[in-house]
Scaffold this active site. Structure first.
Site, mmCIF file in Angstrom:
data_model
loop_
_atom_site.group_PDB
_atom_site.id
_atom_site.type_symbol
_atom_site.label_atom_id
_atom_site.label_comp_id
_atom_site.label_asym_id
_atom_site.label_seq_id
_atom_site.Cartn_x
_atom_site.Cartn_y
_atom_site.Cartn_z
ATOM 1 N N GLY A 72 1.020 -1.242 0.047
ATOM 2 C CA GLY A 72 -0.062 -0.233 -0.272
ATOM 3 C C GLY A 72 0.970 1.128 -0.068
ATOM 4 O O GLY A 72 2.111 1.519 -0.610
ATOM 5 N N CYS A 73 0.380 2.564 0.956
ATOM 6 C CA CYS A 73 0.852 3.948 0.454
ATOM 7 C C CYS A 73 3.159 3.315 1.109
ATOM 8 O O CYS A 73 2.895 2.906 2.200
ATOM 9 C CB CYS A 73 0.092 4.559 1.420
ATOM 10 N N PHE A 74 3.890 3.766 0.906
ATOM 11 C CA PHE A 74 5.239 3.141 1.555
ATOM 12 C C PHE A 74 5.103 4.264 2.204
ATOM 13 O O PHE A 74 6.277 3.922 2.842
ATOM 14 C CB PHE A 74 5.911 3.279 0.643
#
Length: 242
Positions: free
Chosen positions: A48-50
């Site tokens: 997902g969002c890093f």
């Protein structure tokens, strides 16, 4: 050697023209663009969002450095805007470099599978798009074999819990492009917006074929997978047991 790690574009960091400035990890103090040294390994995780994913990995004992970036797409050295368009085919990923004598690949796989929901396809929580897909890009045949074994084991556990099929993209030797400097260790920087799209299933990964767990089990008490966005509740500092 740099291997799959591509040299960062000089335009992504604040520096004098023509001078390649060393970028240091905001928490660990180590170079984030350095090649892998003897006794070290690297891998690339998409959860997902890093932003939140990177924080989860830099806290593990034995991790040398982490960096966020892009992998698995069709463009060379893509920008954040190109990746966010969903048309470049890249996944937001975290580069993790670790000391093989201090932490096993299985420990990293445990964090990977447990910190997000690998059954959600091209999304993670409210973040939707191919850039948020679950992905695991390994750098050796040995890593690939262990990753496949862990995936098989975790799928059995998810199925027993009534959950879906793992959609994680698993490949070897995929080029990695470092993200812009302002994304690096974002959650540890003053003024950052606390955000993490992770949706952990709450299902722990146990033993699996050839698993090389090395960390003290107490390490995992620093993570609480019982709620979504759990990485935001943890301290930025690396986990210490002394």
């Amino acid at each position: 050697m740099f291997g799959l790690f591509q040299k960062p574009d000089s335009s992504t960091s604040s520096q004098q023209p023509g001078v390649q400035q060393e970028r240091l990890h905001a928490v660990l103090g180590t170079p984030i663009d350095a090649p892998v040294a003897d006794g070290q390994q690297e891998v690339f995780f998409g959860c997902g969002c890093f932003w939140g994913a990177e924080k989860g990995f830099w806290r593990l004992p034995g991790v040398v450095t982490t960096a966020v970036g892009y992998a698995g797409g069709s463009l060379t050295d893509p920008s954040y805007q190109q990746v966010c368009s969903g048309r470049s085919g890249h996944s937001e990923v975290v580069r993790v470099v670790w000391e093989s004598s201090a932490i096993g690949f299985a420990d990293l796989l445990k964090l990977f599978w447990e910190c997000h929901d690998p059954t959600q396809g091209d999304r993670q929580g409210n973040d939707r798009g191919s850039q948020y897909r679950s992905a695991l890009f390994v750098t050796s045949a040995e890593q690939l074999q262990l990753a496949e074994a862990s995936r098989e084991s975790y799928q059995a556990l998810l199925s027993a819990a009534g959950l879906g099929t793992i959609t994680t993209e698993l490949r070897q030797d995929v080029p990695f492009w470092p993200a812009e400097t302002y994304h690096q260790q974002y959650l540890a920087k003053p003024g950052s917006r606390p955000y993490c799209s992770a949706q952990p299933t709450g299902v722990p990964l146990g033993a699996f074929v050839d698993a090389d767990y090395r960390l003290d089990p107490r390490v995992w008490q620093a993570y609480d997978w019982s709620i979504s966005h759990c990485v935001l509740r943890g301290d930025n500092a690396p986990i210490r047991l002394d």
